[in-house]
Design a protein around this motif. Structure first.
Motif, short mmCIF file in Angstrom:
data_model
loop_
_atom_site.label_atom_id
_atom_site.label_comp_id
_atom_site.label_asym_id
_atom_site.label_seq_id
_atom_site.Cartn_x
_atom_site.Cartn_y
_atom_site.Cartn_z
N GLY A 36 0.82 -1.20 0.00
CA GLY A 36 0.00 0.00 0.00
C GLY A 36 0.86 1.26 0.00
N ILE A 37 1.88 1.26 0.88
CA ILE A 37 2.75 2.44 0.99
C ILE A 37 3.50 2.67 -0.32
CG2 ILE A 37 4.82 3.35 2.13
CD1 ILE A 37 3.78 1.92 4.72
N ALA A 38 4.01 1.59 -0.92
CA ALA A 38 4.74 1.73 -2.18
C ALA A 38 3.83 2.26 -3.28
CB ALA A 38 5.34 0.39 -2.60
N ALA A 39 2.53 1.97 -3.20
CA ALA A 39 1.59 2.40 -4.24
C ALA A 39 1.02 3.79 -3.97
CB ALA A 39 0.45 1.38 -4.36
N GLY A 40 1.35 4.38 -2.81
CA GLY A 40 0.90 5.75 -2.57
C GLY A 40 -0.09 5.94 -1.43
N ALA A 41 -0.20 4.95 -0.53
CA ALA A 41 -1.19 5.03 0.55
C ALA A 41 -0.97 6.25 1.48
CB ALA A 41 -1.18 3.74 1.38
N ARG A 42 0.29 6.69 1.61
CA ARG A 42 0.55 7.84 2.48
C ARG A 42 -0.13 9.10 1.93
NH1 ARG A 42 6.47 10.35 2.67
NH2 ARG A 42 5.68 11.01 0.65
N GLU A 43 -0.03 9.30 0.61
CA GLU A 43 -0.68 10.46 -0.01
C GLU A 43 -2.19 10.32 0.10
OE1 GLU A 43 2.28 9.29 -1.02
OE2 GLU A 43 3.11 11.25 -0.46
N THR A 44 -2.68 9.09 -0.10
CA THR A 44 -4.11 8.84 0.01
C THR A 44 -4.62 9.19 1.41
OG1 THR A 44 -3.86 7.03 -1.56
CG2 THR A 44 -5.88 7.04 -0.24
N ARG A 55 -7.20 1.38 -6.04
CA ARG A 55 -6.32 2.35 -6.70
C ARG A 55 -6.74 3.78 -6.38
NH1 ARG A 55 -7.40 -1.54 -10.72
NH2 ARG A 55 -5.70 -3.06 -10.81
N VAL A 56 -6.82 4.06 -5.08
CA VAL A 56 -7.28 5.38 -4.63
C VAL A 56 -6.09 6.33 -4.50
CG1 VAL A 56 -8.54 6.64 -2.86
CG2 VAL A 56 -9.17 4.27 -3.37
N ASN A 57 -5.95 7.24 -5.45
CA ASN A 57 -4.91 8.28 -5.32
C ASN A 57 -5.49 9.44 -4.51
OD1 ASN A 57 -6.59 9.66 -7.08
ND2 ASN A 57 -5.30 9.30 -8.88
N ALA A 58 -4.70 10.52 -4.37
CA ALA A 58 -5.13 11.64 -3.52
C ALA A 58 -6.41 12.29 -4.04
CB ALA A 58 -4.01 12.67 -3.42
N MET A 105 10.68 1.78 -3.30
CA MET A 105 10.03 2.96 -2.75
C MET A 105 10.62 4.22 -3.38
SD MET A 105 7.86 2.07 -0.18
CE MET A 105 7.54 0.63 0.85
N GLU A 106 9.75 5.18 -3.63
CA GLU A 106 10.22 6.40 -4.29
C GLU A 106 10.90 7.38 -3.34
OE1 GLU A 106 6.96 8.05 -6.51
OE2 GLU A 106 6.80 6.25 -7.75
N GLU A 107 10.67 7.20 -2.05
CA GLU A 107 11.29 8.09 -1.06
C GLU A 107 11.80 7.26 0.11
OE1 GLU A 107 8.43 10.88 0.43
OE2 GLU A 107 7.76 11.48 -1.55
N ILE A 108 12.89 7.73 0.74
CA ILE A 108 13.35 7.06 1.96
C ILE A 108 12.29 7.24 3.06
CG2 ILE A 108 15.15 7.09 3.75
CD1 ILE A 108 17.13 7.80 1.46
#
Lengths: 118, 180
Positions: free
Chosen positions: A37-45, A91-94, B1-4
Protein backbone atom coordinates in the motif's frame (compact mmCIF):
# COMPACT_ATOMS: atom_id res chain seq x y z
CA UNK A 1 5.82 30.31 11.62
CA UNK A 2 3.27 28.11 13.33
CA UNK A 3 3.16 28.57 17.10
CA UNK A 4 2.25 26.42 20.06
CA UNK A 5 -0.53 28.89 20.92
CA UNK A 6 -2.16 28.14 17.57
CA UNK A 7 -2.10 24.46 18.44
CA UNK A 8 -3.67 25.14 21.85
CA UNK A 9 -6.49 27.13 20.25
CA UNK A 10 -7.06 24.49 17.62
CA UNK A 11 -7.26 21.84 20.32
CA UNK A 12 -9.95 23.81 22.15
CA UNK A 13 -11.98 24.22 18.95
CA UNK A 14 -11.72 20.53 18.17
CA UNK A 15 -12.66 19.61 21.73
CA UNK A 16 -15.75 21.80 21.66
CA UNK A 17 -16.77 20.18 18.38
CA UNK A 18 -16.28 16.61 19.52
CA UNK A 19 -17.88 17.19 22.93
CA UNK A 20 -21.18 17.77 21.16
CA UNK A 21 -21.12 14.29 19.70
CA UNK A 22 -20.57 11.34 21.96
CA UNK A 23 -20.38 7.68 21.01
CA UNK A 24 -19.11 5.68 18.08
CA UNK A 25 -18.02 7.35 14.84
CA UNK A 26 -20.70 7.17 12.16
CA UNK A 27 -18.23 6.62 9.35
CA UNK A 28 -15.14 4.42 9.62
CA UNK A 29 -12.52 4.71 6.89
CA UNK A 30 -9.76 2.10 6.70
CA UNK A 31 -6.60 2.60 4.61
CA UNK A 32 -4.40 -0.40 3.70
CA UNK A 33 -0.90 0.55 4.80
CA UNK A 34 1.22 -2.53 4.32
CA UNK A 35 4.45 -2.30 2.31
CA UNK A 36 2.45 -2.78 -0.90
CA UNK A 37 0.00 0.00 0.00
CA UNK A 38 2.75 2.44 0.99
CA UNK A 39 4.74 1.73 -2.18
CA UNK A 40 1.59 2.40 -4.24
CA UNK A 41 0.90 5.75 -2.57
CA UNK A 42 -1.19 5.03 0.55
CA UNK A 43 0.55 7.84 2.48
CA UNK A 44 -0.68 10.46 -0.01
CA UNK A 45 -4.11 8.84 0.01
CA UNK A 46 -4.29 8.97 3.81
CA UNK A 47 -3.12 12.59 4.00
CA UNK A 48 -5.62 13.63 1.30
CA UNK A 49 -8.46 11.94 3.21
CA UNK A 50 -7.46 13.77 6.41
CA UNK A 51 -7.11 17.12 4.63
CA UNK A 52 -10.54 16.81 3.04
CA UNK A 53 -12.19 15.70 6.30
CA UNK A 54 -10.55 18.67 8.09
CA UNK A 55 -11.40 21.14 5.33
CA UNK A 56 -15.07 20.14 5.29
CA UNK A 57 -15.26 20.15 9.09
CA UNK A 58 -16.68 16.63 9.20
CA UNK A 59 -17.17 15.11 12.63
CA UNK A 60 -17.85 11.48 13.50
CA UNK A 61 -15.38 10.13 10.93
CA UNK A 62 -12.54 7.85 11.99
CA UNK A 63 -9.55 6.85 9.87
CA UNK A 64 -7.52 3.78 10.77
CA UNK A 65 -4.83 1.63 9.13
CA UNK A 66 -4.78 -2.02 8.21
CA UNK A 67 -1.90 -4.10 6.88
CA UNK A 68 -1.77 -5.90 3.56
CA UNK A 69 -5.26 -7.08 2.57
CA UNK A 70 -3.94 -9.48 -0.08
CA UNK A 71 -5.06 -7.14 -2.88
CA UNK A 72 -1.58 -5.77 -3.59
CA UNK A 73 -2.25 -5.29 -7.32
CA UNK A 74 -5.08 -2.87 -6.56
CA UNK A 75 -3.43 -0.70 -3.90
CA UNK A 76 -3.93 1.88 -2.50
CA UNK A 77 -7.12 0.35 -1.10
CA UNK A 78 -9.60 2.34 0.97
CA UNK A 79 -12.53 0.79 2.81
CA UNK A 80 -15.48 2.98 3.73
CA UNK A 81 -17.92 1.79 6.36
CA UNK A 82 -20.78 4.25 6.18
CA UNK A 83 -24.54 4.46 6.07
CA UNK A 84 -24.87 0.79 6.95
CA UNK A 85 -22.65 -0.58 4.15
CA UNK A 86 -19.04 -1.60 3.54
CA UNK A 87 -17.39 -0.45 0.32
CA UNK A 88 -13.91 -1.31 -0.93
CA UNK A 89 -12.29 1.19 -3.30
CA UNK A 90 -9.25 0.27 -5.44
CA UNK A 91 -6.32 2.35 -6.70
CA UNK A 92 -7.28 5.38 -4.63
CA UNK A 93 -4.91 8.28 -5.32
CA UNK A 94 -5.13 11.64 -3.52
CA UNK A 95 -7.66 13.08 -5.92
CA UNK A 96 -9.96 10.05 -5.68
CA UNK A 97 -9.59 10.15 -1.90
CA UNK A 98 -10.92 13.71 -1.77
CA UNK A 99 -13.89 12.77 -3.95
CA UNK A 100 -14.65 9.76 -1.75
CA UNK A 101 -14.85 12.07 1.28
CA UNK A 102 -17.12 14.54 -0.50
CA UNK A 103 -19.40 12.12 -2.33
CA UNK A 104 -19.47 8.96 -0.23
CA UNK A 105 -18.63 9.99 3.34
CA UNK A 106 -20.43 13.33 3.30
CA UNK A 107 -23.22 12.88 0.75
CA UNK A 108 -23.70 9.12 0.99
CA UNK A 109 -23.28 8.15 -2.67
CA UNK A 110 -21.12 5.13 -3.43
CA UNK A 111 -18.80 5.80 -6.42
CA UNK A 112 -19.52 2.52 -8.21
CA UNK A 113 -16.81 2.88 -10.91
CA UNK A 114 -14.03 2.61 -8.32
CA UNK A 115 -15.47 -0.23 -6.26
CA UNK A 116 -13.57 -3.52 -6.07
CA UNK A 117 -14.39 -6.83 -4.33
CA UNK A 118 -12.20 -9.14 -2.30
CA UNK B 1 10.03 2.96 -2.75
CA UNK B 2 10.22 6.40 -4.29
CA UNK B 3 11.29 8.09 -1.06
CA UNK B 4 13.35 7.06 1.96
CA UNK B 5 10.53 8.62 4.02
CA UNK B 6 8.23 5.88 2.70
CA UNK B 7 10.61 3.17 3.93
CA UNK B 8 10.47 4.91 7.32
CA UNK B 9 6.66 4.87 7.34
CA UNK B 10 6.74 1.19 6.44
CA UNK B 11 9.16 0.39 9.26
CA UNK B 12 7.06 2.27 11.82
CA UNK B 13 4.20 -0.04 10.82
CA UNK B 14 6.48 -2.98 11.76
CA UNK B 15 7.25 -1.33 15.12
CA UNK B 16 3.53 -0.98 15.85
CA UNK B 17 2.86 -4.57 14.85
CA UNK B 18 5.64 -5.60 17.26
CA UNK B 19 3.66 -3.96 20.05
CA UNK B 20 5.92 -0.92 20.50
CA UNK B 21 4.65 2.07 22.46
CA UNK B 22 7.66 4.20 21.59
CA UNK B 23 9.54 4.65 18.36
CA UNK B 24 12.60 6.75 17.78
CA UNK B 25 13.46 8.00 14.29
CA UNK B 26 16.79 9.71 13.72
CA UNK B 27 17.93 10.97 10.33
CA UNK B 28 21.43 12.36 9.95
CA UNK B 29 22.71 13.97 6.79
CA UNK B 30 26.37 14.78 6.73
CA UNK B 31 27.85 16.23 3.56
CA UNK B 32 31.42 15.97 4.89
CA UNK B 33 31.07 12.20 5.30
CA UNK B 34 28.79 11.93 2.24
CA UNK B 35 26.29 9.96 4.32
CA UNK B 36 22.59 9.88 4.96
CA UNK B 37 21.81 7.64 7.92
CA UNK B 38 18.41 6.54 9.15
CA UNK B 39 18.09 4.92 12.57
CA UNK B 40 14.78 3.55 13.78
CA UNK B 41 14.43 1.91 17.15
CA UNK B 42 11.44 0.71 19.11
CA UNK B 43 10.54 -0.84 22.45
CA UNK B 44 8.50 -3.61 20.87
CA UNK B 45 8.67 -7.30 21.69
CA UNK B 46 11.87 -7.84 19.68
CA UNK B 47 12.89 -11.03 17.93
CA UNK B 48 14.82 -14.17 18.71
CA UNK B 49 18.03 -14.88 16.79
CA UNK B 50 16.40 -17.22 14.27
CA UNK B 51 13.70 -14.69 13.38
CA UNK B 52 16.26 -11.89 13.21
CA UNK B 53 18.36 -13.91 10.77
CA UNK B 54 15.31 -14.48 8.57
CA UNK B 55 13.84 -10.96 8.31
CA UNK B 56 16.11 -9.76 5.53
CA UNK B 57 14.88 -12.66 3.41
CA UNK B 58 12.01 -11.45 1.19
CA UNK B 59 10.33 -14.83 1.54
CA UNK B 60 9.88 -14.43 5.27
CA UNK B 61 6.95 -12.70 6.94
CA UNK B 62 4.98 -12.94 10.18
CA UNK B 63 1.85 -12.06 8.26
CA UNK B 64 -0.63 -14.53 6.83
CA UNK B 65 -2.30 -12.65 3.94
CA UNK B 66 0.61 -13.33 1.60
CA UNK B 67 3.84 -15.26 1.75
CA UNK B 68 6.39 -12.50 1.22
CA UNK B 69 7.55 -9.76 3.57
CA UNK B 70 9.15 -7.00 1.60
CA UNK B 71 9.63 -4.03 3.91
CA UNK B 72 13.02 -4.88 5.44
CA UNK B 73 14.58 -6.49 2.33
CA UNK B 74 13.54 -3.46 0.25
CA UNK B 75 15.26 -1.02 2.62
CA UNK B 76 18.35 -3.24 2.85
CA UNK B 77 18.62 -3.44 -0.94
CA UNK B 78 18.06 0.31 -1.31
CA UNK B 79 20.88 1.09 1.16
CA UNK B 80 23.32 -1.45 -0.21
CA UNK B 81 22.88 -0.39 -3.83
CA UNK B 82 23.87 3.15 -2.74
CA UNK B 83 27.24 2.14 -1.24
CA UNK B 84 25.54 2.18 2.13
CA UNK B 85 25.01 -0.36 4.83
CA UNK B 86 22.17 -2.00 6.69
CA UNK B 87 22.10 -3.47 10.17
CA UNK B 88 19.32 -4.81 12.32
CA UNK B 89 19.67 -5.67 15.99
CA UNK B 90 17.02 -6.99 18.28
CA UNK B 91 16.62 -8.41 21.71
CA UNK B 92 13.57 -10.27 22.91
CA UNK B 93 11.38 -8.24 25.22
CA UNK B 94 13.43 -5.10 24.69
CA UNK B 95 13.04 -3.93 21.14
CA UNK B 96 14.57 -3.66 17.72
CA UNK B 97 16.89 -1.20 16.02
CA UNK B 98 17.41 -0.75 12.30
CA UNK B 99 20.18 1.40 10.84
CA UNK B 100 20.35 2.09 7.12
CA UNK B 101 22.91 4.36 5.56
CA UNK B 102 23.23 5.67 2.02
CA UNK B 103 26.00 7.51 0.15
CA UNK B 104 24.43 11.00 -0.16
CA UNK B 105 25.70 11.57 -3.68
CA UNK B 106 24.87 8.10 -5.05
CA UNK B 107 22.92 8.37 -8.29
CA UNK B 108 20.55 5.54 -7.32
CA UNK B 109 19.66 6.99 -3.92
CA UNK B 110 15.98 7.87 -3.58
CA UNK B 111 15.32 11.34 -2.16
CA UNK B 112 14.54 11.48 1.55
CA UNK B 113 11.11 12.77 0.55
CA UNK B 114 8.49 14.26 2.80
CA UNK B 115 8.97 13.48 6.48
CA UNK B 116 6.04 15.84 7.14
CA UNK B 117 3.76 13.49 5.19
CA UNK B 118 5.26 10.40 6.85
CA UNK B 119 5.00 11.74 10.41
CA UNK B 120 1.47 13.10 9.81
CA UNK B 121 0.45 9.63 8.61
CA UNK B 122 1.99 8.01 11.71
CA UNK B 123 0.35 10.43 14.15
CA UNK B 124 -3.01 10.11 12.41
CA UNK B 125 -3.37 6.37 12.69
CA UNK B 126 -0.96 4.94 15.27
CA UNK B 127 -1.25 5.24 19.05
CA UNK B 128 2.51 5.22 19.35
CA UNK B 129 4.85 7.88 20.69
CA UNK B 130 7.48 9.08 18.28
CA UNK B 131 10.72 10.81 19.04
CA UNK B 132 11.94 12.37 15.81
CA UNK B 133 15.30 13.95 15.13
CA UNK B 134 16.60 15.24 11.80
CA UNK B 135 20.09 16.62 11.60
CA UNK B 136 21.57 18.25 8.51
CA UNK B 137 25.24 19.26 8.80
CA UNK B 138 24.81 20.20 12.46
CA UNK B 139 21.40 21.87 12.15
CA UNK B 140 18.76 19.93 14.08
CA UNK B 141 14.96 19.67 14.12
CA UNK B 142 13.46 17.60 16.92
CA UNK B 143 9.89 16.65 17.64
CA UNK B 144 8.58 14.59 20.52
CA UNK B 145 4.99 13.41 20.23
CA UNK B 146 4.84 13.09 24.03
CA UNK B 147 5.16 16.86 24.29
CA UNK B 148 2.48 17.35 21.65
CA UNK B 149 0.25 14.87 23.45
CA UNK B 150 0.61 16.93 26.64
CA UNK B 151 -0.74 19.92 24.72
CA UNK B 152 -3.39 18.12 22.69
CA UNK B 153 -4.42 15.03 24.59
CA UNK B 154 -6.63 12.70 22.59
CA UNK B 155 -7.29 15.43 20.04
CA UNK B 156 -3.81 14.73 18.60
CA UNK B 157 -5.36 12.27 16.15
CA UNK B 158 -8.09 14.63 14.98
CA UNK B 159 -7.76 15.39 11.23
CA UNK B 160 -7.60 19.16 11.85
CA UNK B 161 -4.76 18.74 14.36
CA UNK B 162 -2.94 16.37 11.99
CA UNK B 163 -3.21 18.85 9.11
CA UNK B 164 -1.79 21.57 11.39
CA UNK B 165 1.04 19.31 12.58
CA UNK B 166 1.93 18.33 9.03
CA UNK B 167 2.33 22.01 8.09
CA UNK B 168 4.33 22.66 11.27
CA UNK B 169 6.74 19.81 10.52
CA UNK B 170 7.07 20.92 6.89
CA UNK B 171 8.08 24.44 8.01
CA UNK B 172 10.76 23.09 10.33
CA UNK B 173 12.03 20.53 7.82
CA UNK B 174 12.56 23.37 5.33
CA UNK B 175 14.49 25.28 7.98
CA UNK B 176 17.00 22.52 8.63
CA UNK B 177 17.31 22.17 4.87
CA UNK B 178 18.99 19.15 3.43
CA UNK B 179 17.20 16.54 1.42
CA UNK B 180 13.50 17.00 0.85
Amino acid sequence: MKTVDELRKLREEVRQMTRLREGEPEVRIVVAMGTCGIAAGARETLNALLQEIAARGLAGVSVSPVGCMGLCDREPIVEVNAHGGRTLYARVNAEKARRIVREHVEAGWVIEDWVTRN
Amino acid sequence: MEEIALHILDLVQNCVEAGASEVSIAITECRRDNLLTVKISDNGRGMDQATLAAVTDPFFTTRSTRKVGLGIPLLKAAAEQCNGSFTIESSEGKGTQVVASFALDHIDRAPLGSMADTLAAVFAVHHVDVHYRHEVDGKVFMLDSKEIRQLCGDELMHPRVIVWLRAYIEEHEKQVGGEQ
